[in-house]
Design a protein around this motif. Structure first.
Motif, short mmCIF file in Angstrom:
data_model
loop_
_atom_site.label_atom_id
_atom_site.label_comp_id
_atom_site.label_asym_id
_atom_site.label_seq_id
_atom_site.Cartn_x
_atom_site.Cartn_y
_atom_site.Cartn_z
N MET A 1 0.85 -1.21 0.00
CA MET A 1 0.00 0.00 0.00
C MET A 1 0.88 1.26 0.00
O MET A 1 1.95 1.28 0.61
CB MET A 1 -0.90 0.00 1.23
N ILE A 2 0.40 2.31 -0.65
CA ILE A 2 1.22 3.51 -0.74
C ILE A 2 0.76 4.61 0.23
O ILE A 2 1.38 5.67 0.29
CB ILE A 2 1.21 4.06 -2.17
N GLY A 3 -0.32 4.36 0.98
CA GLY A 3 -0.80 5.35 1.93
C GLY A 3 -1.82 6.28 1.31
O GLY A 3 -1.82 6.52 0.09
N ASP A 4 -2.68 6.85 2.16
CA ASP A 4 -3.79 7.67 1.67
C ASP A 4 -3.32 8.94 0.98
O ASP A 4 -3.87 9.33 -0.06
CB ASP A 4 -4.72 8.04 2.84
N ARG A 5 -2.33 9.63 1.57
CA ARG A 5 -1.90 10.91 0.97
C ARG A 5 -1.23 10.69 -0.37
O ARG A 5 -1.52 11.40 -1.34
CB ARG A 5 -0.94 11.64 1.92
N ARG A 6 -0.37 9.70 -0.47
CA ARG A 6 0.29 9.43 -1.75
C ARG A 6 -0.73 8.94 -2.78
O ARG A 6 -0.63 9.27 -3.97
CB ARG A 6 1.39 8.38 -1.56
N ILE A 37 -1.05 21.54 2.59
CA ILE A 37 0.20 20.78 2.56
C ILE A 37 1.22 21.61 1.78
O ILE A 37 0.85 22.29 0.81
CB ILE A 37 -0.02 19.39 1.91
N SER A 38 2.45 21.59 2.18
CA SER A 38 3.47 22.42 1.54
C SER A 38 3.94 21.81 0.22
O SER A 38 3.88 20.59 0.03
CB SER A 38 4.67 22.60 2.48
N SER A 39 4.47 22.67 -0.65
CA SER A 39 5.02 22.19 -1.92
C SER A 39 6.19 21.25 -1.69
O SER A 39 6.38 20.28 -2.42
CB SER A 39 5.47 23.38 -2.78
N ALA A 40 6.98 21.55 -0.66
CA ALA A 40 8.14 20.71 -0.37
C ALA A 40 7.72 19.30 0.01
O ALA A 40 8.32 18.30 -0.44
CB ALA A 40 8.97 21.34 0.76
N THR A 41 6.66 19.20 0.82
CA THR A 41 6.15 17.88 1.21
C THR A 41 5.62 17.12 0.00
O THR A 41 5.86 15.92 -0.15
CB THR A 41 5.04 18.02 2.27
N MET A 46 6.07 12.97 -4.21
CA MET A 46 6.18 12.67 -5.63
C MET A 46 7.48 11.91 -5.93
O MET A 46 7.50 10.99 -6.76
CB MET A 46 6.10 13.95 -6.46
N ALA A 47 8.53 12.30 -5.23
CA ALA A 47 9.81 11.61 -5.40
C ALA A 47 9.69 10.16 -4.95
O ALA A 47 10.23 9.24 -5.59
CB ALA A 47 10.92 12.33 -4.62
N LEU A 48 9.00 9.93 -3.82
CA LEU A 48 8.81 8.57 -3.34
C LEU A 48 7.96 7.74 -4.30
O LEU A 48 8.24 6.57 -4.58
CB LEU A 48 8.15 8.60 -1.95
N LEU A 49 6.90 8.37 -4.84
CA LEU A 49 6.06 7.67 -5.82
C LEU A 49 6.86 7.33 -7.08
O LEU A 49 6.65 6.28 -7.70
CB LEU A 49 4.85 8.53 -6.19
N SER A 50 7.79 8.22 -7.43
CA SER A 50 8.66 7.95 -8.59
C SER A 50 9.58 6.77 -8.30
O SER A 50 9.76 5.90 -9.16
CB SER A 50 9.49 9.19 -8.93
N GLY A 62 10.05 19.83 -15.18
CA GLY A 62 8.62 19.61 -15.40
C GLY A 62 7.96 18.86 -14.26
O GLY A 62 8.62 18.37 -13.33
N GLY A 63 6.63 18.76 -14.32
CA GLY A 63 5.89 17.99 -13.34
C GLY A 63 5.97 16.50 -13.62
O GLY A 63 6.74 16.05 -14.47
N ARG A 64 5.14 15.76 -12.91
CA ARG A 64 5.17 14.30 -13.06
C ARG A 64 3.98 13.81 -13.89
O ARG A 64 2.93 14.44 -13.95
CB ARG A 64 5.11 13.62 -11.68
N VAL A 65 4.19 12.65 -14.52
CA VAL A 65 3.13 11.97 -15.26
C VAL A 65 3.07 10.53 -14.77
O VAL A 65 4.06 9.98 -14.28
CB VAL A 65 3.36 12.02 -16.78
N PRO A 66 1.93 9.87 -14.91
CA PRO A 66 1.81 8.48 -14.44
C PRO A 66 2.55 7.50 -15.34
O PRO A 66 2.65 7.70 -16.55
CB PRO A 66 0.30 8.22 -14.49
N THR A 67 3.07 6.44 -14.74
CA THR A 67 3.68 5.35 -15.49
C THR A 67 2.62 4.30 -15.79
O THR A 67 1.47 4.40 -15.36
CB THR A 67 4.80 4.70 -14.67
N LYS A 68 3.02 3.25 -16.49
CA LYS A 68 2.09 2.16 -16.77
C LYS A 68 1.62 1.50 -15.48
O LYS A 68 0.46 1.11 -15.36
CB LYS A 68 2.75 1.14 -17.70
N ALA A 69 2.52 1.39 -14.50
CA ALA A 69 2.14 0.81 -13.21
C ALA A 69 1.11 1.69 -12.50
O ALA A 69 0.22 1.19 -11.80
CB ALA A 69 3.38 0.63 -12.33
N ALA A 70 1.20 3.00 -12.72
CA ALA A 70 0.26 3.92 -12.08
C ALA A 70 -1.15 3.71 -12.61
O ALA A 70 -2.13 3.78 -11.85
CB ALA A 70 0.70 5.36 -12.31
N TYR A 71 -1.27 3.44 -13.90
CA TYR A 71 -2.60 3.20 -14.46
C TYR A 71 -3.24 1.96 -13.84
O TYR A 71 -4.44 1.95 -13.56
CB TYR A 71 -2.52 3.03 -15.98
#
Length: 345
Positions: A1-6, A37-41, A46-50, A62-71
């Motif tokens: 599980m990745i947690g509710d916030r993530r 929630i702060s931008s830094a948090t 996002m780094a952890l999800l990456s 740039g910002g982030r986009v979903p990977t195939k695993a994210a879909y």
């Protein structure tokens, strides 16, 4: 599980990318989240999800986009599926009920409905059944020396063709023809009916053989057509508007045009103990489908006849809208195939 916030962050990024095709940055995410929630948090999350393989950054700033695993995670855990209105349900019922008692035409209508309502390519296939046999044959005079020949198989397939004859189709003609059909064709496996079969049986018609030869040749062709499995694809050009596919769309269109690989894939699926599945990205076993989402359903009906139905689109389709429509069309088609056109509520 990745947690509710993530999970919330991943869901927002995936939703945004599906709708716009653009990456989402931490500053915009701050404004979208329902709690402060702060931008830094957010950047840390996002780094952890990456690092977990759910997000990627295509450009350094740039910002982030979903990977195939994210879909896959999104479909399994974050989907907010739209409910179909009664109007939409009735529209689908009207599209499918016209040919609800004819399995192949029903499947063709279902594929058309899928393509129109999802904006994806859609397909249906029937699997060759060596046990299917002739159940009935009917002659329908069409005037001008023409007659329509209609054949029904035990598996529920209906095939027809118009023949030109050089004789009258009177009661005597029909009596001889139907007696011949009953003796040699009814209950005979479709695979066994070919020109050799007809040549061996035709002498029993005596002097009427030449009058009936056009009908018998046509019936032979109809048996072969009914015996062979079919694969039909509609809406292929809709894939050209799905920009996420990029240059791979041309390989995908060639793949669909060739049909052979898709036919093998559907035949394997028809033998698996699965009624319905959604394959995302690399879950697809065929290279040309690695950037797609593919929904497939299998149907068993009419004495073990087997068919498949589904769609192919990019990974960036609107799952919340599309999947409920796919599920409803599949459910309705399954009901009609099993119950012969009884209205599904």
């Amino acid at each position: 599980m990745i947690g509710d916030r993530r999970a919330a962050i991943l869901g927002l990024i995936t939703d945004y990318y599906i709708k716009t095709g653009e990456p989402l940055g931490s500053k915009s995410l701050c404004e979208m989240l329902p709690y402060p929630i702060s931008s830094a948090t957010i950047r840390n999350e996002m780094a952890l999800l990456s690092s977990m393989g759910y997000l990627e950054q295509r450009h350094t700033s740039g910002g982030r986009v979903p990977t195939k695993a994210a879909y896959r995670y999104y479909v399994d855990n974050l989907l907010n599926a739209e409910r179909l209105s009664e109007y939409e349900k009735q529209k689908i019922v009207q599209m499918l009920s016209v040919n609800a008692s004819d399995p192949e035409r029903l499947l063709a209508d279902a594929a058309t409905a899928l393509s129109e309502l999802t904006g994806c390519a859609a397909f249906y296939s029937t699997v060759k059944d060596s046990l299917d046999c002739v159940q009935g044959v009917e002659l329908i005079p069409a005037g001008g020396g023409r007659v329509m020949l209609v054949m029904l198989t035990l598996g529920g397939k209906i095939k027809s063709s118009v023949c030109n004859l050089n004789c009258r189709v009177d009661d005597e003609f029909k009596s001889i023809f139907y007696a011949f059909i009953k003796r040699y064709f009814i209950g005979t496996p479709l695979d066994e009916i070919d020109l050799t079969f007809i040549q061996s049986a035709a002498p029993m018609l005596g002097e009427r053989v030449f009058d009936m030869l056009p009908l018998l040749s046509t019936l032979c062709s109809l048996c072969k057509e009914a015996s062979d499995g079919t694969l039909s694809i509609v809406g292929e050009t809709k894939l050209l508007s799905q920009t996420e596919l990029g240059d791979s769309v041309f390989n995908l269109l060639m793949f669909l045009a060739g049909k052979e690989k898709l036919e093998k894939l559907l035949n394997r699926f028809s033998k698996a103990n699965i009624e319905q599945t959604l394959l995302l990205g690399d879950e697809n076993p065929v290279y040309e489908l690695k950037n797609t989402s593919m929904a497939i359903a299998k149907f068993d009906y009419n004495n073990s006849q087997i068919a498949t139905l589904g769609i192919i689109g990019s990974l960036r389709v609107d799952y919340n809208t599309i999947l409920p429509r796919v599920d409803y069309i599949i459910k309705l088609t399954r009901t009609y195939l099993k119950e012969g056109g009884i209205k599904y509520e």
